[in-house]
Scaffold this active site. Structure first.
Site, PDB file in Angstrom:
ATOM      1  N   CYS A  89       4.859   9.175   6.077  1.00 48.72           N
ATOM      2  CA  CYS A  89       3.801   9.642   5.201  1.00 48.72           C
ATOM      3  C   CYS A  89       4.687  10.208   4.115  1.00 48.72           C
ATOM      4  O   CYS A  89       5.074  11.499   4.103  1.00 48.72           O
ATOM      5  CB  CYS A  89       2.856  10.353   5.543  1.00 48.72           C
ATOM      6  SG  CYS A  89       1.235  10.650   4.640  1.00 48.72           S
ATOM      7  N   LEU A  90       4.906   9.351   2.755  1.00 46.77           N
ATOM      8  CA  LEU A  90       5.582   9.883   1.790  1.00 46.77           C
ATOM      9  C   LEU A  90       5.254   9.364   0.459  1.00 46.77           C
ATOM     10  O   LEU A  90       4.913   8.250   0.315  1.00 46.77           O
ATOM     11  CB  LEU A  90       7.229   9.411   1.937  1.00 46.77           C
ATOM     12  CG  LEU A  90       8.211  10.012   0.909  1.00 46.77           C
ATOM     13  CD1 LEU A  90       8.475  11.494   0.746  1.00 46.77           C
ATOM     14  CD2 LEU A  90       9.501   9.097   1.305  1.00 46.77           C
TER      15      LEU A  90
END
Length: 153
Positions: A89-90
């Protein structure tokens, strides 16, 4: 479109193999240009120092207009990584944040940086975020242990 995709991806792959950024090794596990693998060394100035983390990078049909899907194959205890699937999750990889024309090298550099400094506002798991904020010593220990386990195989 597929021909443009193949040309672009082969050029990126050749460049990354010739000059690997930050000691990151990149490979294709098969002839499929859509599925890449990389091994990212734990940065010296991070909780993951000494670790080696295998990453899977899946390129969509419309890459580089759309972001790749990235997940850790090697288990890692990290604020921005799903503990069950390894998905990252970036913000940089979000559909609405991805800059058309982005590169795999940019993705790899962002992942390397993420190992040094997690994105607190982009946590994958709120239990891990809670631990990061309220039980930092435990979080740090688990992160170091995940790096140590990569060298024991």
């Amino acid at each position: 479109m597929e021909k443009q995709f193949a040309s672009r991806v082969q050029k990126e792959l050749a460049g990354l193999r010739k000059a690997p950024p930050l000691g990151i090794q990149v490979s294709l596990p098969s002839d499929d240009l859509h599925a890449w693998e990389a091994v990212i060394p734990g940065p010296e100035d991070s909780l993951y120092k000494g670790g080696k983390f295998k990453i899977q990078i899946l390129l969509p049909e419309n890459y580089p207009l759309a972001p790749p899907i990235v997940r850790f194959v090697t288990p890692i205890y990290h604020l921005n990584v799903s503990q069950s699937s390894g998905q990252v999750c970036l913000r940089f990889l979000a559909e609405d944040e991805w800059v058309a024309g982005g590169t795999i090298e940019q993705v790899l550099n962002a992942l390397f940086s993420l190992l040094i400094q997690p994105e607190e506002d982009n946590a994958f798991d709120h239990d891990v975020l809670n631990e990061y904020h309220h039980y930092k010593g435990r979080y740090d220990r688990k992160a170091r242990e995940s790096a140590t386990k990569t060298t024991q195989k």
